[in-house]
Design a protein around this motif. Structure first.
Motif, PDB file in Angstrom:
ATOM      1  N   LYS A  37       0.818  -1.210   0.000  1.00  0.00           N
ATOM      2  CA  LYS A  37       0.000   0.000   0.000  1.00  0.00           C
ATOM      3  C   LYS A  37       0.853   1.262   0.000  1.00  0.00           C
ATOM      4  N   TRP A  38       1.918   1.253   0.796  1.00  0.00           N
ATOM      5  CA  TRP A  38       2.772   2.437   0.886  1.00  0.00           C
ATOM      6  C   TRP A  38       4.235   2.034   0.727  1.00  0.00           C
ATOM      7  N   ALA A  44       1.445   3.847   7.053  1.00  0.00           N
ATOM      8  CA  ALA A  44       0.733   5.080   6.689  1.00  0.00           C
ATOM      9  C   ALA A  44       1.718   6.089   6.096  1.00  0.00           C
ATOM     10  N   ALA A 193      -3.500   9.052  11.400  1.00  0.00           N
ATOM     11  CA  ALA A 193      -3.051   8.509  10.111  1.00  0.00           C
ATOM     12  C   ALA A 193      -2.564   7.076  10.271  1.00  0.00           C
ATOM     13  N   LYS A 196      -5.486   4.607  10.843  1.00  0.00           N
ATOM     14  CA  LYS A 196      -6.275   4.362   9.631  1.00  0.00           C
ATOM     15  C   LYS A 196      -5.454   3.736   8.506  1.00  0.00           C
ATOM     16  N   GLU A 198      -3.628   5.438   6.443  1.00  0.00           N
ATOM     17  CA  GLU A 198      -3.835   6.328   5.298  1.00  0.00           C
ATOM     18  C   GLU A 198      -2.865   7.508   5.343  1.00  0.00           C
ATOM     19  N   LEU A 245       0.642   6.723  -5.085  1.00  0.00           N
ATOM     20  CA  LEU A 245      -0.784   6.398  -5.019  1.00  0.00           C
ATOM     21  C   LEU A 245      -1.348   6.119  -6.407  1.00  0.00           C
TER      22      LEU A 245
END
Length: 328
Positions: A37-38, A44, A193, A196, A198, A245
């Protein structure tokens, strides 16, 4: 098929097939790969942004960021008197690896039409690009809409203008002292952050002085929190966040080979590679007896330890085949 024949087939499937043939149950068959994801598998993202080219950014902010190796995004106004009075210092700051300059328009006077807006964007970009002569052009630059000035540009007009000048809009301004009233509230934004998983961000004007002032003790407490949370946070600039992203959202992985000798993978993304050129972080499952792997993509080569049956590494979408093989 008679009973004896069925028994022979069953014995073959039970004892022979797993030894010599890669079946669907073999963990090597899929070489399961995940685009994380990151970046670097962090939980996050967090970003710090600084508007208007305040003198305290040079005096107070940049030294504290450099001390902790934390990057900040600075939305500078490259055509006003304030910038010109500090121009040499800003040019020196541009060489700092923890300083990223982005577009806050040329004069910060606002715009009542597209005809007024476009030169504001173009001229600011020109100065920023001169500050980074080693970077390819054109490239993506983040844009921060100036506040407190006349603005009669519709969202569609702004979107078109930003695309014309290779600008990407930042998240809406949100920060102390308007929206956060204490150091504890700023720190809570970091915890939120992380909880979550995110992106979180805090935006500033003056720090320890100038206007719309964030007290210095709030700022250093926030930096201490970010430093203590590095294992969970990717702390980055606006353009890098948007690149990762966008690339990740349309990323696709194709396994070309998966056997005992190695794994070959193809990584692609629908994002325009001319602008979206940030490596993504991948995790690939490997055989249980592999302890470390050599990972190659064109000229890039690295050796990575296997952890929990997988290797984590960076690769560029559309950057050529990715080769993973056991290190000897």
């Amino acid at each position: 098929m008679n009973t004896l024949a069925k028994l022979c087939v069953a014995l073959f499937l039970t004892f022979i097939l797993p030894v010599g043939i890669c079946s669907a149950a073999d963990p090597l068959a899929p070489a399961e790969t995940t685009v994380l994801k990151w970046k670097d598998g962090k939980k996050a993202v967090f970003m710090l942004a600084f508007d208007d080219g305040c003198p305290t950014h040079l005096k107070n902010v940049i030294p504290e960021l450099e001390k902790r190796k934390i990057v900040g995004t600075f939305y500078i106004v490259t055509g006003n008197r304030l910038y010109k009075g500090l121009q040499l210092k800003w040019e020196i700051a541009a060489r700092n690896p923890y300083v990223e300059f982005d577009n806050h328009t040329f004069t910060h006077k606002g715009a009542s039409s597209v005809a007024e807006l476009e030169p504001e964007l173009e001229k600011c970009n020109e100065v920023i690009n001169r500050l980074y002569p080693d970077r390819k052009q054109p490239r993506l630059i983040a844009f921060g809409k100036p506040g407190g000035v006349p603005w009669k540009i519709s969202s569609d007009e702004l979107k078109t203008a930003l695309a014309k000048y290779n600008l990407i809009d930042r998240p809406p301004f949100y920060g102390p002292p308007m929206h956060y009233k204490s150091a504890a509230e700023c720190i809570a934004a970091v915890d939120k952050a992380i909880a979550k998983g995110e992106m979180g961000h805090l935006d500033f004007h003056g720090v320890g002085g100038d206007w719309l002032v964030t007290p210095m003790e709030w700022f250093t407490a926030l930096l201490d929190k970010l430093e203590a949370s590095r294992d969970q946070l990717w702390i980055t600039d606006t353009a890098s966040y948007q690149k990762y992203l966008t690339e990740r959202q349309s990323a696709e992985v194709k396994v070309l080979q998966s056997d005992k000798s190695g794994i070959r993978i193809e990584l692609s993304s629908k994002a325009d590679p001319a602008f979206y050129d940030l490596p993504l972080t991948l995790s690939t499952k490997v055989p249980a007896d592999w302890k470390s792997c050599i990972i190659e993509q064109k000229a890039a080569k690295t050796t990575v330890a296997v952890q929990n049956g997988a290797v984590q590494y960076s690769a560029l979408p559309g950057g050529g085949e990715i080769s993973i093989r056991p290190a000897q």
